[in-house]
Structures are given as structure tokens and as C-alpha cells.
Motif scaffolding. Structure first.
Motif, PDB file in Angstrom:
ATOM      1  N   MET A  32       0.844  -1.179   0.000  1.00 25.66           N
ATOM      2  CA  MET A  32       0.000   0.000   0.000  1.00 25.66           C
ATOM      3  C   MET A  32       0.884   1.236   0.000  1.00 25.66           C
ATOM      4  SD  MET A  32      -2.672   1.430   2.889  1.00 25.66           S
ATOM      5  CE  MET A  32      -3.878   0.153   2.686  1.00 25.66           C
ATOM      6  N   LYS A  33       0.490   2.235  -0.775  1.00 33.13           N
ATOM      7  CA  LYS A  33       1.217   3.504  -0.791  1.00 33.13           C
ATOM      8  C   LYS A  33       0.197   4.623  -0.708  1.00 33.13           C
ATOM      9  CE  LYS A  33       4.620   6.226  -3.198  1.00 33.13           C
ATOM     10  NZ  LYS A  33       5.558   6.318  -4.290  1.00 33.13           N
ATOM     11  N   GLN A  34       0.350   5.485   0.281  1.00 32.70           N
ATOM     12  CA  GLN A  34      -0.516   6.643   0.455  1.00 32.70           C
ATOM     13  C   GLN A  34       0.357   7.859   0.721  1.00 32.70           C
ATOM     14  OE1 GLN A  34      -3.093   5.592   3.725  1.00 32.70           O
ATOM     15  NE2 GLN A  34      -4.492   4.471   2.395  1.00 32.70           N
ATOM     16  N   ALA A  35      -0.226   9.023   0.524  1.00 30.90           N
ATOM     17  CA  ALA A  35       0.518  10.254   0.781  1.00 30.90           C
ATOM     18  C   ALA A  35      -0.447  11.367   1.148  1.00 30.90           C
ATOM     19  CB  ALA A  35       1.315  10.659  -0.456  1.00 30.90           C
ATOM     20  N   LEU A  36      -0.012  12.250   2.024  1.00 30.32           N
ATOM     21  CA  LEU A  36      -0.742  13.490   2.262  1.00 30.32           C
ATOM     22  C   LEU A  36      -0.377  14.418   1.112  1.00 30.32           C
ATOM     23  CD1 LEU A  36      -0.031  13.928   6.061  1.00 30.32           C
ATOM     24  CD2 LEU A  36      -2.184  13.229   5.014  1.00 30.32           C
ATOM     25  N   ILE A  37      -1.380  15.025   0.465  1.00 34.68           N
ATOM     26  CA  ILE A  37      -1.046  15.868  -0.679  1.00 34.68           C
ATOM     27  C   ILE A  37      -1.330  17.350  -0.449  1.00 34.68           C
ATOM     28  CG2 ILE A  37      -1.206  14.023  -2.374  1.00 34.68           C
ATOM     29  CD1 ILE A  37      -3.953  15.154  -3.176  1.00 34.68           C
TER      30      ILE A  37
END
Length: 140
Positions: free
Chosen positions: A1-6
Motif C-alpha cells: 500500500m502507498k498513500q501520501a498526504l497531498i
């Protein structure tokens, strides 16, 4: 899983006065500035120069309650942390632009840091991390 705050939203009084500060004094870049007629607002996204990570969304206060948070988004604590690859270059340039520093530069075990205020009074750290700091390898 890869997530980021944008995006991080920062409540502002006026889009153009906020852009004047962030673009002209901090040298941020405008990523997007789009009018949204159905809501009579703009979607204004800015980013520090050379960054491809998180951005700031300039969110104009749309009512009295939101207006009370302009300049006090973190209750007087440092709210945002601006990392740099050259502390003294950016510190000196920002001072020349009239940016108000409320804590002078200091060397800490994690790097070089000084606290400044944006045009509304939100507090920021200008920070150059040491190469050994755990966040140094995660910086954008």
C-alpha cells in the motif's frame, strides 16, 4: 500500500494577499489557481520551490467562525515546517523580504532552525535537518 498526504489547508483572509506573501516573500510556486463558480471560491494550491511533495491549499474563510482561525491554526504553536537544503541562504533571503522571525536561528541536535510568522501570524519553522536525522532521507 502507498498513500501520501497531498494538501494541507491553511485558512486565509484573501487569496491575493496570501499569494503576495507566499509567492513573493517565501518564493512558493503556484501549482493551481482555478475559479469554482458553483461555490464562488478559488482552488489555490501552492508549493515550496523544487518540491514535489505536500502542497498548501489556500482556503479563504467563508464565514465568521472560519475567520477566527486565520493566523491561529495551531493555537500559537508552530504549525508548518519548511525544510530547506540551505538554511542560511533562505533565512537571509527571507529576512531581506521582510519575513518576521520570532525566534532567531539556533543549532540543535536535529539541525538548524528558526521560527517565523506568515502574514497572518501562523508560526513556521525554517529548518535544515542534519543528514543523520530520520526525516532527512524522507525529505522531498
Amino acid at each position: 500500500m502507498k498513500q501520501a498526504l497531498i494538501h494541507v489547508a491553511i485558512v486565509v483572509r484573501d487569496y491575493d494577499e496570501a499569494l503576495e506573501f507566499y509567492v513573493n516573500k517565501l518564493k512558493f510556486e503556484v501549482v493551481e489557481d482555478t475559479y469554482q463558480p458553483e461555490q464562488d471560491k478559488r482552488w489555490v494550491v501552492i508549493s515550496p520551490p523544487g518540491s514535489n511533495g505536500m502542497t498548501l491549499l489556500l482556503a479563504r474563510a467563508s464565514n465568521e467562525e472560519q475567520s477566527t482561525f486565520i493566523g491561529n491554526q495551531a493555537g500559537g504553536r508552530v504549525f508548518l515546517f519548511l525544510s530547506t537544503d540551505d538554511f542560511w541562504r533562505d533565512y537571509n533571503r527571507m529576512r531581506e523580504e521582510g519575513v518576521h522571525f520570532i525566534r532567531e536561528p539556533m543549532e540543535a541536535d536535529y539541525g538548524t532552525v528558526a521560527v517565523f510568522e506568515d502574514l497572518y501570524g501562523n508560526r513556521w519553522d525554517l529548518l535544515q535537518l542534519t543528514p543523520e536525522h530520520p526525516m532527512a532521507s524522507r525529505r522531498v
